[in-house]
Enzyme design. Sequence first.
Site, PDB file in Angstrom:
ATOM      1  N   CYS A   1       0.861  -1.183   0.000  1.00 35.38           N
ATOM      2  CA  CYS A   1       0.000   0.000   0.000  1.00 35.38           C
ATOM      3  C   CYS A   1       0.897   1.233   0.000  1.00 35.38           C
ATOM      4  O   CYS A   1       2.103   1.120  -0.213  1.00 35.38           O
ATOM      5  CB  CYS A   1      -0.987   0.005   1.166  1.00 35.38           C
ATOM      6  SG  CYS A   1      -0.299   0.285   2.800  1.00 35.38           S
TER       7      CYS A   1
ATOM      8  N   ASN B   1       2.397   1.630   4.247  1.00 37.58           N
ATOM      9  CA  ASN B   1       2.605   0.391   4.996  1.00 37.58           C
ATOM     10  C   ASN B   1       2.274   0.523   6.482  1.00 37.58           C
ATOM     11  O   ASN B   1       2.937  -0.060   7.330  1.00 37.58           O
ATOM     12  CB  ASN B   1       4.036  -0.128   4.795  1.00 37.58           C
ATOM     13  CG  ASN B   1       4.251  -1.556   5.280  1.00 37.58           C
ATOM     14  OD1 ASN B   1       5.301  -1.882   5.805  1.00 37.58           O
ATOM     15  ND2 ASN B   1       3.269  -2.411   5.097  1.00 37.58           N
TER      16      ASN B   1
ATOM     17  N   CYS C   1      -1.500   0.994   7.252  1.00 39.91           N
ATOM     18  CA  CYS C   1      -2.945   0.708   7.350  1.00 39.91           C
ATOM     19  C   CYS C   1      -3.318  -0.574   6.605  1.00 39.91           C
ATOM     20  O   CYS C   1      -3.511  -1.627   7.205  1.00 39.91           O
ATOM     21  CB  CYS C   1      -3.773   1.883   6.814  1.00 39.91           C
ATOM     22  SG  CYS C   1      -3.615   3.404   7.765  1.00 39.91           S
ATOM     23  N   ARG C   2      -3.425  -0.478   5.290  1.00 39.89           N
ATOM     24  CA  ARG C   2      -3.972  -1.577   4.497  1.00 39.89           C
ATOM     25  C   ARG C   2      -3.043  -2.773   4.365  1.00 39.89           C
ATOM     26  O   ARG C   2      -3.453  -3.914   4.600  1.00 39.89           O
ATOM     27  CB  ARG C   2      -4.374  -1.081   3.114  1.00 39.89           C
ATOM     28  CG  ARG C   2      -5.478  -0.049   3.137  1.00 39.89           C
ATOM     29  CD  ARG C   2      -5.731   0.549   1.771  1.00 39.89           C
ATOM     30  NE  ARG C   2      -4.596   1.378   1.375  1.00 39.89           N
ATOM     31  CZ  ARG C   2      -4.433   1.915   0.174  1.00 39.89           C
ATOM     32  NH1 ARG C   2      -5.327   1.692  -0.766  1.00 39.89           N
ATOM     33  NH2 ARG C   2      -3.386   2.660  -0.088  1.00 39.89           N
ATOM     34  N   SER C   3      -1.804  -2.554   3.944  1.00 38.52           N
ATOM     35  CA  SER C   3      -0.936  -3.714   3.691  1.00 38.52           C
ATOM     36  C   SER C   3      -0.554  -4.478   4.963  1.00 38.52           C
ATOM     37  O   SER C   3      -0.531  -5.709   4.931  1.00 38.52           O
ATOM     38  CB  SER C   3       0.290  -3.332   2.857  1.00 38.52           C
ATOM     39  OG  SER C   3       1.065  -2.342   3.470  1.00 38.52           O
TER      40      SER C   3
ATOM     41  N   ASP D   1      -8.230   3.700   1.249  1.00 38.22           N
ATOM     42  CA  ASP D   1      -7.219   3.905   2.288  1.00 38.22           C
ATOM     43  C   ASP D   1      -7.864   4.507   3.538  1.00 38.22           C
ATOM     44  O   ASP D   1      -8.290   5.661   3.527  1.00 38.22           O
ATOM     45  CB  ASP D   1      -6.133   4.832   1.760  1.00 38.22           C
ATOM     46  CG  ASP D   1      -4.919   4.884   2.657  1.00 38.22           C
ATOM     47  OD1 ASP D   1      -5.023   4.498   3.842  1.00 38.22           O
ATOM     48  OD2 ASP D   1      -3.854   5.321   2.175  1.00 38.22           O
TER      49      ASP D   1
END
Length: 156
Positions: free
Chosen positions: A8, A11, A13-15, A125
Amino acid sequence: MIRVLFVCLGNICRSPMAEAVFRDLVDKENLTGKIEADSGGIGDWHSGEPPHKGTRKLLDKFQIGYKELKARQVNVSDWGNFDYIIAMDEQNRKDMQSVSNKAGSAKLAKLMDFVEDPREGNIPDPYYTDNFDYTYELISEGCNELLKYIRAENNI
């Protein structure tokens, strides 16, 4: 060993959420030692930091471990070190293509590419939307389908 990298923007939040959720699925399917996951960010703004508090809150809620996760920036060597590079959105996918030296053989895709008839093509995001619950729903769905795909493609 099959290696998966989730990517993401920063690095945090999402990934890392996808990495933790995917690792949890791998453990529950008794595939530890056969499939490994990591995550990275396009930018280096958060390198060395733990996941965002919103990500940590959701992972705690579902009792998914993340304590060892620290943000890092992706690099060219990731293309040779991973079998699958899974981007959270189209911009992350394009950015990963730009860090490619064409030497690696990793397959590049978006996480939602593995979901039949997805609600979203990109995972929003939550750093900007503040909707970590929705992000978690999409990531969970995507990780389940990704694991099915990897198992089928690699006969495991």
